[in-house]
Design an enzyme around this catalytic site. Sequence first.
Site, PDB file in Angstrom:
ATOM      1  N   LYS A  71       0.848  -1.199   0.000  1.00 43.88           N
ATOM      2  CA  LYS A  71       0.000   0.000   0.000  1.00 43.88           C
ATOM      3  C   LYS A  71       0.876   1.239   0.000  1.00 43.88           C
ATOM      4  CE  LYS A  71      -4.179   1.689   0.259  1.00 43.88           C
ATOM      5  NZ  LYS A  71      -3.792   2.679  -0.742  1.00 43.88           N
ATOM      6  N   LYS A 107       5.434   2.674  -2.702  1.00 39.58           N
ATOM      7  CA  LYS A 107       5.298   4.095  -3.056  1.00 39.58           C
ATOM      8  C   LYS A 107       5.568   4.264  -4.537  1.00 39.58           C
ATOM      9  CE  LYS A 107       4.231   7.883  -0.753  1.00 39.58           C
ATOM     10  NZ  LYS A 107       3.255   7.950   0.343  1.00 39.58           N
ATOM     11  N   THR A 191      -6.135  12.032   6.721  1.00 41.87           N
ATOM     12  CA  THR A 191      -4.765  12.280   7.177  1.00 41.87           C
ATOM     13  C   THR A 191      -4.757  13.365   8.242  1.00 41.87           C
ATOM     14  OG1 THR A 191      -3.865  11.637   5.029  1.00 41.87           O
ATOM     15  CG2 THR A 191      -2.438  12.943   6.467  1.00 41.87           C
ATOM     16  N   ASN A 222      -3.675  20.555   1.402  1.00 44.01           N
ATOM     17  CA  ASN A 222      -4.844  19.745   1.742  1.00 44.01           C
ATOM     18  C   ASN A 222      -4.832  19.309   3.199  1.00 44.01           C
ATOM     19  OD1 ASN A 222      -5.931  19.896  -0.829  1.00 44.01           O
ATOM     20  ND2 ASN A 222      -4.903  18.048  -1.546  1.00 44.01           N
TER      21      ASN A 222
END
Length: 432
Positions: A71, A107, A191, A222
């Site tokens: 992931k 990644k 997050t 963000n």
Amino acid sequence: MTENKLNSYRIAQQQIQAAVKQLGLSSTVYELLKQPMRELTVAIPVEMDDGSVKVFIGYRVQHNHALGPLKGGIRFHPEVTLDEVRALAMWMTFKCAVVGLPYGGAKGGVICDPKKLSLRELQRLSRGYVNAVAPLLGIEKDIPAPDVYTNAQVMAWMMDEFSKIKQYNEFGVITGKPQVVGGSAGRHEATARGCMIVVREAARALEIPLQGATVAVQGFGNAGSIIARLLHEQGCRLVAAVDSSGGAYNRRGLDPIRLAEYKSKTGSVKGYPGSQNITSQELLTLDCDILIPAALENQITAQNAPYVKARIIGEAANGPTTPEADRILKENRTLVIPDILASAGGVTVSYFEWVQNRMGYYWSTEEVNKKLEDIMVRSFREVYQTYQQRKDVDMRTAAYMVAIKRISEAMEVRGWLGEEKKEQRERQVLLA
């Protein structure tokens, strides 16, 4: 490694080595974790709007899958390097493990400046990347997500391209998508919300009241802008924020919602009415209670760490603090909530999205936020308990110890550590 030659990959290796040593694990564990198990470099030809063809270089790095499928996000940035992507993949392994997700780490990155691409060019690049790395991807193999300068729309294009290759919809191969194509409620804020939760828990542990606590945010994008708003809702006062174009400072406080609206209109927080200009480096050493690095790697170094005044640092970014800075901050009794814990909210809700895609049933925002709250609170307490029990380690090493212990146990029972370890485990089972 000198501070003027910082390498995130080498830093990640140092962090792993320190935790393995503290846990008293075999050198084999370090050898298996110090480097990725697979990496792919691809050349992506993209037709530009003027009819020319430009070739972009991209990467996908897979670090360790002992705990489950891989992931990790995909970033589009002009300064992406293979070593950076390696480090980010390694950090993803430990980020997943520290919060108990059944994932390994990966990644991706593409060397590009998305700000200079049209929407059509960005879509072609996104689809071209997926085509190039498709053999590595899959709902049980490797599940990408957004990262720096990628978003839900980019993820939707990537999911659609992979579905075309497979000739059926495979929503679960990508997370961070729009909800209309299988995205999860609560993912956009995940997050930031995870970071807010662990900062709140740290403040409770240190008996710092959040009402009136001052906050500075480096990287008002963000994640950073949402963290500022969520901490504001907890009673904190945002005093400074910077982005890639400049900064705004007002000791009496900045309204995070209005500041975000101002940035949306002007492109930067710089020049916000009633504020003073401030640089990124000046923000890091402000007199504040809570510092949120939410930008890029290697921001807090041996040069500026002695001047950091914050009592809590919540690392919303990946790798913002160097090992030398960590030592200085520990000596100065600054509690650093490390990136692998503080920024794990995103991958946690990505996990929820993957689960929902697989079962075809979707949770409400309230359900998602409650599940995230439970995981982040539990994970903070496990790391903080290790930190308190082992007085010779900082919070980062404590987090790595929690993560690597889980990964090591998985590698051991899977037989990756050799016959001697297997025999030791079998004797333990027989004696239990």
